[in-house]
Design an enzyme around this catalytic site. Structure first.
Site, PDB file in Angstrom:
ATOM      1  N   THR A 156     -53.050 -37.275 -36.322  1.00 23.89           N
ATOM      2  CA  THR A 156     -54.149 -37.790 -37.141  1.00 23.89           C
ATOM      3  C   THR A 156     -54.958 -38.665 -36.189  1.00 23.89           C
ATOM      4  O   THR A 156     -54.378 -39.306 -35.294  1.00 23.89           O
ATOM      5  CB  THR A 156     -53.641 -38.611 -38.346  1.00 23.89           C
ATOM      6  OG1 THR A 156     -52.894 -39.721 -37.860  1.00 23.89           O
ATOM      7  CG2 THR A 156     -52.757 -37.789 -39.278  1.00 23.89           C
ATOM      8  N   HIS A 157     -56.267 -38.629 -36.330  1.00 30.31           N
ATOM      9  CA  HIS A 157     -57.158 -39.299 -35.364  1.00 30.31           C
ATOM     10  C   HIS A 157     -56.916 -38.793 -33.950  1.00 30.31           C
ATOM     11  O   HIS A 157     -57.131 -39.516 -32.980  1.00 30.31           O
ATOM     12  CB  HIS A 157     -56.970 -40.825 -35.399  1.00 30.31           C
ATOM     13  CG  HIS A 157     -56.982 -41.415 -36.770  1.00 30.31           C
ATOM     14  ND1 HIS A 157     -58.120 -41.920 -37.368  1.00 30.31           N
ATOM     15  CD2 HIS A 157     -55.990 -41.539 -37.697  1.00 30.31           C
ATOM     16  CE1 HIS A 157     -57.823 -42.351 -38.577  1.00 30.31           C
ATOM     17  NE2 HIS A 157     -56.535 -42.121 -38.802  1.00 30.31           N
ATOM     18  N   SER A 278     -63.569 -18.059 -13.509  1.00 35.42           N
ATOM     19  CA  SER A 278     -64.794 -18.703 -13.054  1.00 35.42           C
ATOM     20  C   SER A 278     -65.282 -17.993 -11.805  1.00 35.42           C
ATOM     21  O   SER A 278     -64.486 -17.538 -10.983  1.00 35.42           O
ATOM     22  CB  SER A 278     -64.494 -20.173 -12.743  1.00 35.42           C
ATOM     23  OG  SER A 278     -65.464 -20.690 -11.850  1.00 35.42           O
ATOM     24  N   LYS A 284     -59.407 -21.264 -12.468  1.00 41.04           N
ATOM     25  CA  LYS A 284     -59.791 -21.413 -13.872  1.00 41.04           C
ATOM     26  C   LYS A 284     -59.378 -20.229 -14.742  1.00 41.04           C
ATOM     27  O   LYS A 284     -59.414 -19.083 -14.326  1.00 41.04           O
ATOM     28  CB  LYS A 284     -61.307 -21.571 -13.966  1.00 41.04           C
ATOM     29  CG  LYS A 284     -61.788 -22.865 -13.360  1.00 41.04           C
ATOM     30  CD  LYS A 284     -61.717 -23.997 -14.340  1.00 41.04           C
ATOM     31  CE  LYS A 284     -62.907 -23.879 -15.241  1.00 41.04           C
ATOM     32  NZ  LYS A 284     -63.160 -25.048 -16.011  1.00 41.04           N
ATOM     33  N   GLU A 291     -64.426 -20.407 -27.442  1.00 47.03           N
ATOM     34  CA  GLU A 291     -65.640 -21.237 -27.362  1.00 47.03           C
ATOM     35  C   GLU A 291     -66.806 -20.555 -28.071  1.00 47.03           C
ATOM     36  O   GLU A 291     -67.635 -21.202 -28.722  1.00 47.03           O
ATOM     37  CB  GLU A 291     -66.004 -21.489 -25.900  1.00 47.03           C
ATOM     38  CG  GLU A 291     -64.983 -22.347 -25.174  1.00 47.03           C
ATOM     39  CD  GLU A 291     -65.206 -22.312 -23.673  1.00 47.03           C
ATOM     40  OE1 GLU A 291     -66.067 -23.058 -23.196  1.00 47.03           O
ATOM     41  OE2 GLU A 291     -64.537 -21.519 -22.982  1.00 47.03           O
ATOM     42  N   TYR A 318     -90.533 -12.890 -58.412  1.00 43.30           N
ATOM     43  CA  TYR A 318     -90.373 -12.416 -57.037  1.00 43.30           C
ATOM     44  C   TYR A 318     -91.476 -12.971 -56.159  1.00 43.30           C
ATOM     45  O   TYR A 318     -92.638 -13.031 -56.564  1.00 43.30           O
ATOM     46  CB  TYR A 318     -90.404 -10.877 -56.976  1.00 43.30           C
ATOM     47  CG  TYR A 318     -90.337 -10.386 -55.533  1.00 43.30           C
ATOM     48  CD1 TYR A 318     -89.111 -10.268 -54.878  1.00 43.30           C
ATOM     49  CD2 TYR A 318     -91.498 -10.098 -54.810  1.00 43.30           C
ATOM     50  CE1 TYR A 318     -89.040  -9.877 -53.551  1.00 43.30           C
ATOM     51  CE2 TYR A 318     -91.437  -9.701 -53.484  1.00 43.30           C
ATOM     52  CZ  TYR A 318     -90.204  -9.595 -52.852  1.00 43.30           C
ATOM     53  OH  TYR A 318     -90.142  -9.215 -51.544  1.00 43.30           O
ATOM     54  N   GLN A 323     -87.820 -11.746 -48.954  1.00 45.12           N
ATOM     55  CA  GLN A 323     -87.479 -10.749 -47.940  1.00 45.12           C
ATOM     56  C   GLN A 323     -86.698 -11.403 -46.782  1.00 45.12           C
ATOM     57  O   GLN A 323     -85.996 -10.729 -46.049  1.00 45.12           O
ATOM     58  CB  GLN A 323     -88.756 -10.093 -47.421  1.00 45.12           C
ATOM     59  CG  GLN A 323     -88.538  -9.028 -46.374  1.00 45.12           C
ATOM     60  CD  GLN A 323     -89.777  -8.188 -46.187  1.00 45.12           C
ATOM     61  OE1 GLN A 323     -90.154  -7.448 -47.081  1.00 45.12           O
ATOM     62  NE2 GLN A 323     -90.431  -8.316 -45.045  1.00 45.12           N
TER      63      GLN A 323
HETATM   64  N1  ARG Z   1     -88.980  -5.581 -48.681  1.00 50.90           N
HETATM   65  C1  ARG Z   1     -89.003  -6.326 -49.880  1.00 50.90           C
HETATM   66  C2  ARG Z   1     -87.954  -7.415 -49.860  1.00 50.90           C
HETATM   67  O1  ARG Z   1     -87.115  -7.376 -49.034  1.00 50.90           O
HETATM   68  C3  ARG Z   1     -88.738  -5.424 -51.025  1.00 50.90           C
HETATM   69  C4  ARG Z   1     -89.321  -5.893 -52.304  1.00 50.90           C
HETATM   70  C5  ARG Z   1     -90.772  -5.757 -52.242  1.00 50.90           C
HETATM   71  N2  ARG Z   1     -91.395  -6.126 -53.448  1.00 50.90           N
HETATM   72  C6  ARG Z   1     -92.680  -6.450 -53.470  1.00 50.90           C
HETATM   73  N3  ARG Z   1     -93.191  -6.734 -54.592  1.00 50.90           N
HETATM   74  N4  ARG Z   1     -93.412  -6.468 -52.381  1.00 50.90           N
HETATM   75  O2  ARG Z   1     -87.945  -8.347 -50.641  1.00 50.90           O
END
Ligand code: ARG
Length: 461
Positions: A156-157, A278, A284, A291, A318, A323
Protein backbone atom coordinates in the site's frame (compact mmCIF):
# COMPACT_ATOMS: atom_id res chain seq x y z
CA UNK A 1 -29.34 8.97 -61.45
CA UNK A 2 -27.26 11.09 -59.13
CA UNK A 3 -24.98 9.37 -56.64
CA UNK A 4 -26.65 11.10 -53.67
CA UNK A 5 -29.71 9.89 -51.83
CA UNK A 6 -31.07 13.39 -51.40
CA UNK A 7 -30.32 15.11 -54.72
CA UNK A 8 -33.92 15.85 -55.74
CA UNK A 9 -34.19 19.04 -53.73
CA UNK A 10 -30.97 20.52 -55.07
CA UNK A 11 -30.19 22.11 -58.38
CA UNK A 12 -26.41 22.26 -57.99
CA UNK A 13 -23.92 19.48 -57.39
CA UNK A 14 -22.31 19.61 -53.98
CA UNK A 15 -19.04 21.47 -53.54
CA UNK A 16 -16.43 18.78 -52.91
CA UNK A 17 -14.84 20.90 -50.19
CA UNK A 18 -18.09 20.68 -48.25
CA UNK A 19 -19.40 17.30 -49.37
CA UNK A 20 -16.22 15.26 -49.18
CA UNK A 21 -15.76 16.55 -45.67
CA UNK A 22 -18.95 14.75 -44.65
CA UNK A 23 -18.22 11.41 -46.29
CA UNK A 24 -18.13 8.62 -43.72
CA UNK A 25 -17.83 5.65 -46.05
CA UNK A 26 -14.09 5.23 -45.38
CA UNK A 27 -14.86 4.21 -41.81
CA UNK A 28 -18.53 3.19 -41.72
CA UNK A 29 -17.85 0.44 -44.25
CA UNK A 30 -17.24 -1.61 -41.11
CA UNK A 31 -21.02 -1.58 -40.72
CA UNK A 32 -21.56 -3.24 -44.11
CA UNK A 33 -22.88 -6.52 -42.87
CA UNK A 34 -25.06 -4.89 -40.21
CA UNK A 35 -26.49 -2.48 -42.75
CA UNK A 36 -27.53 -5.34 -45.01
CA UNK A 37 -28.90 -7.34 -42.07
CA UNK A 38 -31.02 -4.38 -41.00
CA UNK A 39 -32.26 -3.76 -44.53
CA UNK A 40 -33.23 -7.38 -45.07
CA UNK A 41 -35.40 -7.24 -41.96
CA UNK A 42 -36.84 -3.83 -42.89
CA UNK A 43 -37.88 -5.12 -46.32
CA UNK A 44 -39.64 -8.07 -44.69
CA UNK A 45 -41.42 -5.74 -42.28
CA UNK A 46 -42.57 -3.54 -45.17
CA UNK A 47 -43.85 -6.61 -47.01
CA UNK A 48 -45.76 -7.78 -43.93
CA UNK A 49 -47.26 -4.30 -43.59
CA UNK A 50 -48.44 -4.54 -47.20
CA UNK A 51 -46.13 -1.74 -48.35
CA UNK A 52 -44.09 -3.95 -50.66
CA UNK A 53 -45.67 -6.56 -52.92
CA UNK A 54 -44.33 -10.09 -52.92
CA UNK A 55 -42.34 -9.67 -56.13
CA UNK A 56 -40.53 -6.54 -54.92
CA UNK A 57 -39.90 -8.09 -51.51
CA UNK A 58 -38.35 -11.14 -53.11
CA UNK A 59 -36.23 -9.05 -55.48
CA UNK A 60 -34.97 -6.97 -52.57
CA UNK A 61 -34.22 -10.03 -50.48
CA UNK A 62 -32.32 -11.72 -53.28
CA UNK A 63 -30.49 -8.53 -54.18
CA UNK A 64 -29.41 -7.82 -50.60
CA UNK A 65 -28.38 -11.42 -50.09
CA UNK A 66 -26.19 -11.29 -53.18
CA UNK A 67 -24.67 -7.98 -52.00
CA UNK A 68 -23.94 -9.49 -48.59
CA UNK A 69 -22.26 -12.49 -50.17
CA UNK A 70 -20.18 -10.40 -52.50
CA UNK A 71 -19.07 -8.08 -49.69
CA UNK A 72 -18.08 -11.01 -47.51
CA UNK A 73 -16.21 -12.68 -50.34
CA UNK A 74 -14.50 -9.55 -51.48
CA UNK A 75 -14.25 -6.93 -48.71
CA UNK A 76 -12.36 -4.49 -50.99
CA UNK A 77 -15.46 -4.31 -53.19
CA UNK A 78 -17.25 -2.41 -50.43
CA UNK A 79 -15.92 0.85 -51.77
CA UNK A 80 -16.84 3.74 -54.06
CA UNK A 81 -17.76 7.41 -54.26
CA UNK A 82 -20.72 6.94 -51.90
CA UNK A 83 -21.41 9.21 -48.95
CA UNK A 84 -21.76 6.36 -46.49
CA UNK A 85 -22.38 2.63 -46.21
CA UNK A 86 -26.16 3.12 -46.45
CA UNK A 87 -25.82 4.91 -49.78
CA UNK A 88 -23.45 2.25 -51.04
CA UNK A 89 -25.78 -0.65 -50.26
CA UNK A 90 -28.76 1.13 -51.77
CA UNK A 91 -26.84 2.05 -54.94
CA UNK A 92 -25.71 -1.55 -55.34
CA UNK A 93 -29.25 -2.77 -54.84
CA UNK A 94 -30.73 -0.40 -57.41
CA UNK A 95 -28.00 -1.33 -59.88
CA UNK A 96 -28.96 -4.97 -59.46
CA UNK A 97 -32.74 -4.89 -59.27
CA UNK A 98 -33.81 -1.44 -60.47
CA UNK A 99 -37.04 0.08 -59.19
CA UNK A 100 -37.75 -2.49 -56.51
CA UNK A 101 -34.51 -1.36 -54.88
CA UNK A 102 -35.82 2.21 -54.83
CA UNK A 103 -38.71 1.06 -52.64
CA UNK A 104 -36.54 -0.30 -49.82
CA UNK A 105 -36.12 3.04 -48.06
CA UNK A 106 -39.88 3.58 -47.75
CA UNK A 107 -40.77 4.81 -44.26
CA UNK A 108 -37.18 4.65 -43.12
CA UNK A 109 -34.48 7.22 -42.45
CA UNK A 110 -30.73 6.96 -42.35
CA UNK A 111 -30.98 8.45 -38.88
CA UNK A 112 -32.45 5.24 -37.51
CA UNK A 113 -30.57 3.10 -39.97
CA UNK A 114 -27.18 4.21 -38.69
CA UNK A 115 -28.37 3.60 -35.14
CA UNK A 116 -29.61 0.10 -35.90
CA UNK A 117 -26.34 -0.69 -37.71
CA UNK A 118 -24.19 0.45 -34.83
CA UNK A 119 -26.31 -1.45 -32.32
CA UNK A 120 -26.07 -4.63 -34.40
CA UNK A 121 -22.34 -4.08 -34.78
CA UNK A 122 -21.74 -3.75 -31.05
CA UNK A 123 -23.92 -6.74 -30.37
CA UNK A 124 -21.76 -8.97 -32.53
CA UNK A 125 -18.38 -7.42 -31.70
CA UNK A 126 -18.57 -7.06 -27.89
CA UNK A 127 -18.46 -10.85 -27.39
CA UNK A 128 -15.13 -10.91 -29.26
CA UNK A 129 -13.69 -8.36 -26.86
CA UNK A 130 -14.99 -10.38 -23.95
CA UNK A 131 -13.24 -13.45 -25.34
CA UNK A 132 -10.02 -11.42 -25.53
CA UNK A 133 -10.43 -10.40 -21.88
CA UNK A 134 -11.02 -14.03 -20.96
CA UNK A 135 -7.68 -14.78 -22.60
CA UNK A 136 -5.98 -12.44 -20.12
CA UNK A 137 -7.97 -13.88 -17.21
CA UNK A 138 -7.06 -17.43 -18.23
CA UNK A 139 -3.37 -16.49 -18.43
CA UNK A 140 -3.59 -15.03 -14.91
CA UNK A 141 -5.36 -18.15 -13.64
CA UNK A 142 -2.68 -20.40 -15.14
CA UNK A 143 0.07 -18.33 -13.57
CA UNK A 144 -1.79 -18.40 -10.25
CA UNK A 145 -2.01 -22.19 -10.39
CA UNK A 146 1.71 -22.45 -11.20
CA UNK A 147 2.65 -20.08 -8.37
CA UNK A 148 1.51 -22.68 -5.80
CA UNK A 149 2.26 -21.51 -2.28
CA UNK A 150 4.82 -18.86 -3.31
CA UNK A 151 4.71 -15.71 -1.20
CA UNK A 152 5.27 -12.07 -2.01
CA UNK A 153 4.79 -8.75 -0.30
CA UNK A 154 1.64 -6.78 -0.96
CA UNK A 155 1.96 -3.02 -1.10
CA UNK A 156 0.00 0.00 0.00
CA UNK A 157 1.45 3.39 -0.94
CA UNK A 158 3.97 1.22 -2.82
CA UNK A 159 5.48 0.33 0.57
CA UNK A 160 5.56 -3.24 1.78
CA UNK A 161 2.32 -3.99 3.61
CA UNK A 162 1.62 -7.65 4.40
CA UNK A 163 2.62 -11.01 2.93
CA UNK A 164 0.25 -12.51 0.35
CA UNK A 165 0.27 -15.51 -1.93
CA UNK A 166 1.54 -14.69 -5.40
CA UNK A 167 -1.61 -16.43 -6.68
CA UNK A 168 -3.76 -14.06 -4.63
CA UNK A 169 -2.03 -11.11 -6.23
CA UNK A 170 -2.49 -12.51 -9.75
CA UNK A 171 -6.17 -13.18 -9.13
CA UNK A 172 -6.64 -9.58 -7.98
CA UNK A 173 -6.17 -8.51 -11.59
CA UNK A 174 -8.50 -11.26 -12.78
CA UNK A 175 -11.21 -9.93 -10.46
CA UNK A 176 -11.02 -6.46 -12.02
CA UNK A 177 -11.12 -7.88 -15.54
CA UNK A 178 -14.18 -9.97 -14.69
CA UNK A 179 -15.97 -6.73 -13.81
CA UNK A 180 -14.99 -5.36 -17.22
CA UNK A 181 -16.45 -8.47 -18.81
CA UNK A 182 -19.72 -7.78 -16.97
CA UNK A 183 -19.64 -4.13 -17.87
CA UNK A 184 -19.29 -5.01 -21.54
CA UNK A 185 -22.30 -7.32 -21.24
CA UNK A 186 -24.30 -4.43 -19.85
CA UNK A 187 -23.15 -2.12 -22.66
CA UNK A 188 -24.28 -4.80 -25.10
CA UNK A 189 -27.68 -5.03 -23.41
CA UNK A 190 -28.03 -1.28 -23.57
CA UNK A 191 -27.38 -1.36 -27.31
CA UNK A 192 -29.86 -4.18 -27.80
CA UNK A 193 -32.98 -2.09 -28.56
CA UNK A 194 -34.58 -1.62 -31.98
CA UNK A 195 -34.67 1.99 -33.19
CA UNK A 196 -36.39 1.20 -36.54
CA UNK A 197 -39.89 2.58 -36.71
CA UNK A 198 -38.62 5.94 -35.49
CA UNK A 199 -38.43 7.35 -39.02
CA UNK A 200 -36.35 10.50 -39.30
CA UNK A 201 -37.60 11.66 -35.91
CA UNK A 202 -41.40 11.51 -35.53
CA UNK A 203 -42.01 7.80 -36.20
CA UNK A 204 -42.83 5.98 -39.40
CA UNK A 205 -46.12 6.40 -41.24
CA UNK A 206 -46.46 2.73 -42.18
CA UNK A 207 -47.98 0.05 -40.01
CA UNK A 208 -44.72 -1.74 -39.35
CA UNK A 209 -44.88 -4.32 -36.56
CA UNK A 210 -41.89 -3.11 -34.58
CA UNK A 211 -42.17 -5.86 -31.95
CA UNK A 212 -41.95 -8.51 -34.65
CA UNK A 213 -39.12 -6.63 -36.34
CA UNK A 214 -37.22 -6.44 -33.04
CA UNK A 215 -37.69 -10.17 -32.52
CA UNK A 216 -36.60 -10.88 -36.09
CA UNK A 217 -33.36 -8.95 -35.54
CA UNK A 218 -32.78 -10.39 -32.06
CA UNK A 219 -33.36 -7.13 -30.21
CA UNK A 220 -34.91 -7.59 -26.80
CA UNK A 221 -37.00 -4.44 -26.91
CA UNK A 222 -38.05 -1.45 -29.02
CA UNK A 223 -36.88 2.07 -28.13
CA UNK A 224 -39.38 4.13 -26.15
CA UNK A 225 -39.37 7.43 -28.04
CA UNK A 226 -38.59 8.19 -31.69
CA UNK A 227 -37.17 11.66 -30.97
CA UNK A 228 -34.85 10.29 -28.32
CA UNK A 229 -33.89 7.41 -30.59
CA UNK A 230 -32.73 9.66 -33.40
CA UNK A 231 -30.18 11.39 -31.18
CA UNK A 232 -29.42 8.66 -28.64
CA UNK A 233 -25.87 7.37 -28.63
CA UNK A 234 -25.75 6.56 -24.93
CA UNK A 235 -25.05 2.96 -25.83
CA UNK A 236 -21.94 4.06 -27.72
CA UNK A 237 -20.79 6.13 -24.75
CA UNK A 238 -21.43 3.20 -22.40
CA UNK A 239 -19.36 0.99 -24.64
CA UNK A 240 -16.55 3.57 -24.70
CA UNK A 241 -16.69 3.72 -20.91
CA UNK A 242 -16.57 -0.05 -20.54
CA UNK A 243 -13.68 -0.25 -23.01
CA UNK A 244 -11.83 2.60 -21.29
CA UNK A 245 -12.14 1.07 -17.86
CA UNK A 246 -10.95 -2.29 -19.19
CA UNK A 247 -7.96 -0.45 -20.65
CA UNK A 248 -7.37 1.25 -17.30
CA UNK A 249 -7.21 -2.20 -15.69
CA UNK A 250 -4.87 -3.54 -18.36
CA UNK A 251 -2.74 -0.45 -17.90
CA UNK A 252 -2.45 -0.95 -14.15
CA UNK A 253 -1.61 -4.59 -14.67
CA UNK A 254 1.02 -3.53 -17.22
CA UNK A 255 2.47 -1.03 -14.78
CA UNK A 256 2.75 -3.69 -12.05
CA UNK A 257 4.62 -6.05 -14.33
CA UNK A 258 6.85 -3.32 -15.70
CA UNK A 259 7.91 -2.77 -12.08
CA UNK A 260 7.94 -6.41 -10.98
CA UNK A 261 10.12 -7.51 -13.92
CA UNK A 262 12.62 -4.67 -13.36
CA UNK A 263 16.08 -5.28 -11.92
CA UNK A 264 14.95 -3.51 -8.75
CA UNK A 265 12.11 -5.93 -7.99
CA UNK A 266 13.13 -9.01 -9.95
CA UNK A 267 9.92 -10.79 -8.92
CA UNK A 268 9.12 -12.06 -12.39
CA UNK A 269 11.15 -12.51 -15.54
CA UNK A 270 9.80 -11.39 -18.89
CA UNK A 271 10.19 -14.02 -21.60
CA UNK A 272 12.59 -12.97 -24.34
CA UNK A 273 9.65 -13.34 -26.69
CA UNK A 274 7.74 -10.64 -24.77
CA UNK A 275 10.53 -8.08 -24.63
CA UNK A 276 12.58 -5.93 -26.93
CA UNK A 277 16.23 -4.92 -26.84
CA UNK A 278 17.92 -1.56 -27.10
CA UNK A 279 19.71 -0.39 -30.21
CA UNK A 280 22.48 0.99 -28.04
CA UNK A 281 22.56 -0.69 -24.61
CA UNK A 282 23.22 -4.40 -25.05
CA UNK A 283 22.06 -5.39 -21.56
CA UNK A 284 18.52 -4.06 -21.96
CA UNK A 285 15.37 -6.14 -22.02
CA UNK A 286 12.51 -3.72 -22.34
CA UNK A 287 8.85 -4.41 -21.57
CA UNK A 288 7.61 -2.59 -24.69
CA UNK A 289 4.32 -4.46 -25.08
CA UNK A 290 3.34 -3.60 -21.51
CA UNK A 291 4.39 0.02 -21.96
CA UNK A 292 2.33 0.23 -25.11
CA UNK A 293 -0.76 -1.14 -23.35
CA UNK A 294 -0.27 1.54 -20.70
CA UNK A 295 0.26 4.18 -23.38
CA UNK A 296 -2.71 3.18 -25.52
CA UNK A 297 -5.00 3.54 -22.53
CA UNK A 298 -4.71 7.27 -23.06
CA UNK A 299 -6.32 7.06 -26.45
CA UNK A 300 -9.23 4.93 -25.23
CA UNK A 301 -9.94 7.44 -22.46
CA UNK A 302 -9.55 10.24 -25.01
CA UNK A 303 -12.21 8.63 -27.23
CA UNK A 304 -14.66 8.45 -24.32
CA UNK A 305 -14.00 12.02 -23.29
CA UNK A 306 -14.07 13.33 -26.84
CA UNK A 307 -17.34 11.65 -27.64
CA UNK A 308 -19.05 12.88 -24.48
CA UNK A 309 -18.03 16.37 -25.52
CA UNK A 310 -19.43 15.76 -29.02
CA UNK A 311 -22.79 14.84 -27.53
CA UNK A 312 -23.10 17.48 -24.86
CA UNK A 313 -24.41 20.44 -26.87
CA UNK A 314 -26.65 18.69 -29.39
CA UNK A 315 -30.20 19.90 -29.85
CA UNK A 316 -32.83 17.17 -29.78
CA UNK A 317 -32.95 15.01 -32.90
CA UNK A 318 -30.35 13.66 -35.27
CA UNK A 319 -27.40 15.96 -35.93
CA UNK A 320 -24.53 15.21 -38.24
CA UNK A 321 -22.17 15.58 -35.26
CA UNK A 322 -23.30 12.07 -34.34
CA UNK A 323 -21.33 10.72 -37.27
CA UNK A 324 -18.36 11.32 -34.96
CA UNK A 325 -19.47 8.29 -32.91
CA UNK A 326 -17.92 5.69 -35.18
CA UNK A 327 -14.21 6.40 -35.38
CA UNK A 328 -13.69 6.58 -31.60
CA UNK A 329 -15.81 3.51 -31.11
CA UNK A 330 -13.96 1.44 -33.71
CA UNK A 331 -10.58 2.60 -32.49
CA UNK A 332 -11.45 1.88 -28.85
CA UNK A 333 -12.53 -1.58 -29.92
CA UNK A 334 -9.32 -2.21 -31.86
CA UNK A 335 -7.19 -0.82 -29.06
CA UNK A 336 -8.78 -3.02 -26.43
CA UNK A 337 -8.58 -6.10 -28.66
CA UNK A 338 -4.85 -5.77 -29.42
CA UNK A 339 -4.01 -4.71 -25.88
CA UNK A 340 -5.78 -7.70 -24.35
CA UNK A 341 -4.12 -10.09 -26.78
CA UNK A 342 -0.67 -8.63 -26.08
CA UNK A 343 -1.24 -8.72 -22.32
CA UNK A 344 -2.36 -12.35 -22.40
CA UNK A 345 0.73 -13.27 -24.40
CA UNK A 346 3.09 -11.51 -21.97
CA UNK A 347 1.42 -12.87 -18.82
CA UNK A 348 1.35 -16.39 -20.21
CA UNK A 349 5.13 -16.46 -20.61
CA UNK A 350 6.21 -14.77 -17.36
CA UNK A 351 8.36 -16.78 -15.01
CA UNK A 352 8.18 -16.27 -11.27
CA UNK A 353 11.30 -15.88 -9.11
CA UNK A 354 9.72 -17.27 -5.98
CA UNK A 355 12.90 -17.06 -3.92
CA UNK A 356 13.01 -13.30 -4.50
CA UNK A 357 9.32 -12.76 -3.86
CA UNK A 358 9.54 -14.98 -0.75
CA UNK A 359 12.54 -13.09 0.62
CA UNK A 360 10.79 -9.79 0.04
CA UNK A 361 7.73 -11.10 1.91
CA UNK A 362 9.54 -11.61 5.22
CA UNK A 363 10.97 -9.21 7.77
CA UNK A 364 9.32 -6.08 9.00
CA UNK A 365 6.14 -6.56 7.02
CA UNK A 366 5.31 -9.20 9.63
CA UNK A 367 4.85 -6.42 12.19
CA UNK A 368 1.04 -6.65 12.01
CA UNK A 369 1.31 -10.37 12.75
CA UNK A 370 3.42 -9.60 15.82
CA UNK A 371 0.75 -7.19 17.01
CA UNK A 372 -1.93 -9.82 16.38
CA UNK A 373 0.13 -12.28 18.45
CA UNK A 374 0.00 -9.90 21.41
CA UNK A 375 -3.72 -9.37 20.85
CA UNK A 376 -4.17 -13.15 21.09
CA UNK A 377 -2.49 -12.89 24.50
CA UNK A 378 -5.08 -10.33 25.61
CA UNK A 379 -3.28 -7.05 24.82
CA UNK A 380 -5.57 -4.35 23.39
CA UNK A 381 -4.69 -3.77 19.71
CA UNK A 382 -3.72 -0.11 20.13
CA UNK A 383 -1.28 -1.03 22.89
CA UNK A 384 0.12 -3.96 20.88
CA UNK A 385 0.64 -1.60 17.93
CA UNK A 386 2.69 0.64 20.24
CA UNK A 387 4.89 -2.21 21.53
CA UNK A 388 5.57 -3.47 18.00
CA UNK A 389 6.26 0.05 16.76
CA UNK A 390 8.99 0.41 19.38
CA UNK A 391 10.33 -2.99 18.39
CA UNK A 392 10.48 -2.00 14.70
CA UNK A 393 12.27 1.23 15.61
CA UNK A 394 14.85 -0.76 17.60
CA UNK A 395 15.36 -3.33 14.82
CA UNK A 396 15.83 -0.60 12.21
CA UNK A 397 18.40 1.15 14.43
CA UNK A 398 20.29 -2.14 14.91
CA UNK A 399 19.98 -3.13 11.24
CA UNK A 400 18.33 -6.44 12.22
CA UNK A 401 15.22 -8.29 11.22
CA UNK A 402 12.33 -9.92 13.10
CA UNK A 403 13.47 -13.43 12.16
CA UNK A 404 16.90 -12.90 13.75
CA UNK A 405 15.55 -12.35 17.27
CA UNK A 406 15.96 -15.06 19.91
CA UNK A 407 13.00 -15.76 22.16
CA UNK A 408 14.83 -14.03 25.00
CA UNK A 409 15.20 -10.94 22.85
CA UNK A 410 11.50 -11.07 21.92
CA UNK A 411 10.70 -11.06 25.60
CA UNK A 412 12.62 -7.82 26.19
CA UNK A 413 9.80 -6.14 24.24
CA UNK A 414 7.00 -7.96 26.04
CA UNK A 415 6.98 -10.84 28.51
CA UNK A 416 3.92 -12.18 26.67
CA UNK A 417 6.04 -13.46 23.78
CA UNK A 418 6.43 -17.22 24.30
CA UNK A 419 8.38 -20.01 22.56
CA UNK A 420 5.81 -20.29 19.78
CA UNK A 421 6.44 -16.75 18.56
CA UNK A 422 9.11 -17.70 16.03
CA UNK A 423 6.83 -20.23 14.35
CA UNK A 424 3.81 -17.98 14.43
CA UNK A 425 5.50 -14.93 12.99
CA UNK A 426 6.41 -16.03 9.45
CA UNK A 427 5.08 -15.02 6.06
CA UNK A 428 3.52 -18.46 5.54
CA UNK A 429 1.82 -18.30 8.94
CA UNK A 430 0.69 -14.76 8.17
CA UNK A 431 -1.26 -15.76 5.06
CA UNK A 432 -2.76 -18.74 6.89
CA UNK A 433 -3.93 -16.40 9.62
CA UNK A 434 -6.23 -14.53 7.20
CA UNK A 435 -9.78 -15.77 7.71
CA UNK A 436 -12.21 -14.27 5.21
CA UNK A 437 -13.23 -15.68 1.80
CA UNK A 438 -11.70 -12.71 -0.05
CA UNK A 439 -8.41 -13.05 1.85
CA UNK A 440 -5.07 -14.52 0.89
CA UNK A 441 -5.61 -17.65 3.01
CA UNK A 442 -4.48 -20.56 0.78
CA UNK A 443 -7.88 -22.29 0.99
CA UNK A 444 -9.69 -19.07 0.10
CA UNK A 445 -7.40 -18.49 -2.88
CA UNK A 446 -7.89 -22.09 -4.03
CA UNK A 447 -11.65 -21.62 -3.87
CA UNK A 448 -11.45 -18.39 -5.86
CA UNK A 449 -9.28 -20.07 -8.48
CA UNK A 450 -11.78 -22.91 -8.77
CA UNK A 451 -14.62 -20.35 -9.15
CA UNK A 452 -12.65 -18.61 -11.85
CA UNK A 453 -12.04 -21.84 -13.75
CA UNK A 454 -15.76 -22.58 -13.67
CA UNK A 455 -16.50 -19.05 -14.87
CA UNK A 456 -14.01 -19.46 -17.72
CA UNK A 457 -15.56 -22.81 -18.68
CA UNK A 458 -19.06 -21.31 -18.69
CA UNK A 459 -18.64 -17.61 -19.35
CA UNK A 460 -21.74 -15.47 -18.80
CA UNK A 461 -23.37 -14.11 -21.96
N1 ARG B 1 -23.26 8.88 -42.00
C1 ARG B 1 -24.28 9.28 -41.12
C2 ARG B 1 -23.88 9.07 -39.68
O1 ARG B 1 -22.94 8.40 -39.45
C3 ARG B 1 -25.51 8.49 -41.40
C4 ARG B 1 -26.76 9.19 -41.03
C5 ARG B 1 -26.99 10.28 -41.97
N2 ARG B 1 -28.20 10.96 -41.72
C6 ARG B 1 -28.39 12.18 -42.18
N3 ARG B 1 -29.52 12.72 -41.96
N4 ARG B 1 -27.47 12.83 -42.85
O2 ARG B 1 -24.46 9.58 -38.74
Amino acid sequence: MSQHLWSGRFDAAPDPAAFDFGISFAFDRRLFEDDVTGSLAWAEALARAGVLDAADATAIRDGLTAILEQGRREPAWVNGPDEDIHSFVERQLVERIGDAGRRLHTGRSRNEQVSVDLRLYLRRRIPLLQAALRGVIAALADQAARAGDALMPSYTHLRRAMPVLVSHYLLSHAAALQRDHDRLSRAREEANALPLGSGAIAGTGYAVDTAALAARLGFDRVVANSMDASSDRDFAASFLYAASLAMVHLSRLAEDFILFTSEEFGFFELADASATGSSMMPQKKNPDPLELVRGKTGRAIGHLTGFLVTMKGLPTGYNKDLQEDKEPLFDAEDTLAVSAAATAAVIGKLSLHSSRTGRAASGLLLATDVADYLVSRGVPFRQAHEVVGAMVRQLLADGRDIEQLSVAEWQTFSPLFADDVKARVTAAASVRARRTPQSTHPDAVQARLADLRRWLDHPPA
